[in-house]
Every structure is written in structure tokens, then in C-alpha cells.
Write a protein that holds these residues in place. Structure first.
Motif, short mmCIF file in Angstrom:
data_model
loop_
_atom_site.label_atom_id
_atom_site.label_comp_id
_atom_site.label_asym_id
_atom_site.label_seq_id
_atom_site.Cartn_x
_atom_site.Cartn_y
_atom_site.Cartn_z
N PHE A 99 -4.20 -1.89 -1.89
CA PHE A 99 -3.86 -0.59 -2.46
C PHE A 99 -4.30 -0.49 -3.91
O PHE A 99 -4.83 0.54 -4.34
CB PHE A 99 -2.35 -0.36 -2.37
CG PHE A 99 -1.81 -0.41 -0.97
CD1 PHE A 99 -2.09 0.61 -0.06
CD2 PHE A 99 -1.03 -1.47 -0.54
CE1 PHE A 99 -1.60 0.58 1.23
CE2 PHE A 99 -0.53 -1.51 0.75
CZ PHE A 99 -0.82 -0.49 1.64
N LEU A 100 -4.10 -1.55 -4.68
CA LEU A 100 -4.42 -1.54 -6.11
C LEU A 100 -5.91 -1.41 -6.38
O LEU A 100 -6.32 -0.85 -7.39
CB LEU A 100 -3.88 -2.81 -6.77
CG LEU A 100 -2.35 -2.87 -6.91
CD1 LEU A 100 -1.89 -4.30 -7.16
CD2 LEU A 100 -1.90 -1.95 -8.03
N ASP A 101 -6.74 -1.93 -5.49
CA ASP A 101 -8.18 -1.82 -5.68
C ASP A 101 -8.69 -0.39 -5.49
O ASP A 101 -9.79 -0.06 -5.94
CB ASP A 101 -8.92 -2.75 -4.70
CG ASP A 101 -8.83 -4.21 -5.11
OD1 ASP A 101 -8.43 -4.48 -6.26
OD2 ASP A 101 -9.14 -5.08 -4.27
N GLU A 102 -7.88 0.45 -4.85
CA GLU A 102 -8.30 1.82 -4.53
C GLU A 102 -7.49 2.90 -5.26
O GLU A 102 -7.98 4.03 -5.41
CB GLU A 102 -8.20 2.06 -3.02
CG GLU A 102 -9.03 1.12 -2.17
CD GLU A 102 -10.53 1.34 -2.36
OE1 GLU A 102 -10.91 2.48 -2.70
OE2 GLU A 102 -11.29 0.38 -2.17
N HIS A 103 -6.28 2.57 -5.71
CA HIS A 103 -5.38 3.60 -6.25
C HIS A 103 -4.56 3.03 -7.42
O HIS A 103 -4.26 1.83 -7.44
CB HIS A 103 -4.37 4.06 -5.19
CG HIS A 103 -4.98 4.57 -3.94
ND1 HIS A 103 -5.34 5.89 -3.76
CD2 HIS A 103 -5.29 3.93 -2.77
CE1 HIS A 103 -5.84 6.04 -2.54
NE2 HIS A 103 -5.82 4.88 -1.93
N PRO A 104 -4.12 3.90 -8.32
CA PRO A 104 -3.03 3.49 -9.21
C PRO A 104 -1.76 3.37 -8.38
O PRO A 104 -1.48 4.23 -7.53
CB PRO A 104 -2.94 4.63 -10.23
CG PRO A 104 -3.63 5.79 -9.59
CD PRO A 104 -4.61 5.26 -8.61
N VAL A 105 -1.01 2.31 -8.60
CA VAL A 105 0.22 2.08 -7.84
C VAL A 105 1.37 1.91 -8.84
O VAL A 105 1.29 1.13 -9.78
CB VAL A 105 0.13 0.83 -6.95
CG1 VAL A 105 1.42 0.65 -6.15
CG2 VAL A 105 -1.07 0.93 -6.00
N TYR A 106 2.45 2.66 -8.60
CA TYR A 106 3.62 2.62 -9.48
C TYR A 106 4.73 1.85 -8.78
O TYR A 106 5.13 2.18 -7.67
CB TYR A 106 4.06 4.04 -9.82
CG TYR A 106 3.12 4.72 -10.78
CD1 TYR A 106 3.40 4.76 -12.15
CD2 TYR A 106 1.94 5.30 -10.33
CE1 TYR A 106 2.53 5.37 -13.04
CE2 TYR A 106 1.05 5.91 -11.22
CZ TYR A 106 1.36 5.94 -12.57
OH TYR A 106 0.49 6.54 -13.44
N PHE A 107 5.22 0.82 -9.47
CA PHE A 107 6.26 -0.05 -8.95
C PHE A 107 7.57 0.24 -9.68
O PHE A 107 7.59 0.38 -10.91
CB PHE A 107 5.88 -1.52 -9.14
CG PHE A 107 4.63 -1.93 -8.40
CD1 PHE A 107 4.70 -2.41 -7.11
CD2 PHE A 107 3.38 -1.82 -9.01
CE1 PHE A 107 3.55 -2.79 -6.42
CE2 PHE A 107 2.22 -2.20 -8.34
CZ PHE A 107 2.30 -2.68 -7.04
N PHE A 108 8.66 0.32 -8.95
CA PHE A 108 9.95 0.62 -9.55
C PHE A 108 11.07 0.17 -8.63
O PHE A 108 10.84 -0.21 -7.48
CB PHE A 108 10.07 2.12 -9.87
CG PHE A 108 9.67 3.02 -8.73
CD1 PHE A 108 10.59 3.44 -7.80
CD2 PHE A 108 8.34 3.44 -8.60
CE1 PHE A 108 10.22 4.26 -6.73
CE2 PHE A 108 7.95 4.26 -7.54
CZ PHE A 108 8.90 4.67 -6.60
N GLY A 109 12.29 0.25 -9.12
CA GLY A 109 13.44 -0.28 -8.40
C GLY A 109 13.86 -1.61 -9.01
O GLY A 109 13.16 -2.18 -9.86
#
Length: 230
Positions: free
Chosen positions: A156-166
Motif C-alpha cells: 500500500f505504501l509504495d502506491e499511496h499515502p497511508v495514514y496510521f492512527f489508533g
């Protein structure tokens, strides 16, 4: 037009809210630790008194359905079922990881159209329970127990910005270490954020069977994991 009582007890935070026609009209929360047995009953009594004193007909009870703490979810779900039976109203379940995405989207923390959201619930060591969504909350990857390293979300990270939370996200960021990985701090599953998801289910008539509904306990998920992940 619906009035829904929301109960969230999946983590250490205990919260209760009431929404009417999509607006939160009552909310209480406690962040002092796993005090659900003490706090949830008081908050729910106050919420029901608020509803009754304003002569608002209660239409449904929404419960955060996990994954989460066995004790917290058991308390929340048992109370919700009792209210549904006693007041003859519908039961709605709201998945906790999806719920975590609501404040992120409502507060416009994510700007990129192709961004992905990865809510995480903490487990032990470098393990989290996580799911991946797009901004429309379409599931891009089902919930899994992840032992996080640099390759866990690479596809996923190679193709998109990914937001992590929790509450499981912060400990993972050093291991993930990718330019497309972003941490959003302070995101908790709270009852006041449940109404968008619960109202959609209400109007779509996606109700749970009050007698047979069981939440998503983390301990049950761990029991089904392959031994190599334990």
C-alpha cells in the motif's frame, strides 16, 4: 429521523452519546482507565434520563462491536441488549476500526484523494489489529493481526499515502519507516463519532439479532491465529 443511543467500551476509554437526526445531543466520556463497569452504567443512565426528560422517542442502541477488550465489550453489549429488550428498540453494531476513521475524515486530517486509512488497535509487543480503508471507507484489506515490520504495509505504501492512527499506531512508525507513512495522534474510538455509521445502518435497516449478537473479542481473534504469529 432517528434517535440513537451510542455505547463505546472497546478500549480503555468509556463513552456514551445520544444522537438525533445525525447531531450529537448528549455525550459523556471517561479516559481514566478501564472503568467500564463503574462508568458505563452511570453514563447510560444519564443518557436515558436526558432522552426521557426531553420526550424524545428512542429508536435504536448502537454498540461498538470490536475488535476490543473482552471485558469492555461484554459490559457494553450486555447493557445494550438489556436496553433493546426493555424498550423494544433495534440493535446496531459499529465496527471499532471503522469507527476510528470517522474523526479522521470529519476533521479533514487527510487531504490526498488516493490516501488510505489504517486504524490500529494495540496488542502485545509489535502486534496490532489493523484494517485498511480508502477515504470512502471501502475496505482495501480485511482486518488482520499484524506483527509490524518494514514490509507489513509495503504494497500500500509504495502506491499511496497511508495514514496510521489508533492506540496501536505510534509504536509501529519506526518499524514502518516509509516516506508515505503518516501518523495521526490522539484518535480514539468515541461514542460521539458513531452516529454517521450507525445512522446509515439504521436507515438501511441493518440491525443485529439482539438474542444472538456477539462482538469481536480480541481473545477470540488471537485463538484463531496461526501459531507462528503467536
Amino acid at each position: 429521523m432517528a434517535c440513537i443511543l451510542h455505547i463505546e467500551t472497546s478500549t480503555d476509554v468509556c463513552s456514551v452519546a445520544v444522537s438525533q437526526d445525525g447531531a450529537c445531543i448528549f455525550h459523556e466520556e471517561d479516559h481514566s482507565g478501564p472503568n467500564h463497569a463503574v462508568k458505563s452504567g452511570t453514563f447510560i443512565d444519564e443518557a436515558l434520563s436526558f432522552i426521557d426528560s426531553h420526550l424524545i422517542p428512542l429508536d435504536a442502541v448502537a454498540i461498538s462491536s470490536g475488535p476490543g477488550s473482552y471485558t469492555g465489550l461484554r459490559i457494553g453489549v450486555s447493557t445494550a441488549k438489556g436496553i433493546c429488550y426493555g424498550r423494544d428498540v433495534k440493535l446496531i453494531s459499529v465496527p471499532t476500526l471503522q469507527l476510528l476513521c470517522v474523526p479522521v475524515l470529519l476533521r479533514e486530517k487527510v487531504q490526498e484523494e488516493d490516501a488510505l486509512l489504517c486504524p490500529m488497535i494495540d496488542a502485545r509487543r509489535m502486534e496490532v489489529y489493523a484494517q485498511v480503508f480508502d477515504r470512502a471507507l471501502h475496505e482495501k484489506r480485511a482486518i488482520q493481526a499484524d506483527i509490524v515490520d518494514s514490509d507489513t504495509y509495503k504494497e500500500f505504501l509504495d502506491e499511496h499515502p497511508v495514514y496510521f492512527f489508533g492506540n496501536g499506531a505510534a509504536k509501529c512508525m519506526e518499524a514502518i519507516n516509509h516516506p508515505n507513512a503518516h501518523l495521526i495522534e490522539g484518535v480514539e474510538p468515541l461514542a460521539k463519532w458513531m452516529s454517521p455509521l450507525a445512522e446509515k445502518k439504521f436507515f438501511d435497516e441493518q440491525f443485529e439479532d439482539v438474542a444472538y449478537f456477539v462482538p469481536f473479542y480480541l481473545k477470540d481473534f488471537v485463538a484463531k491465529m496461526p501459531k507462528k504469529l503467536l
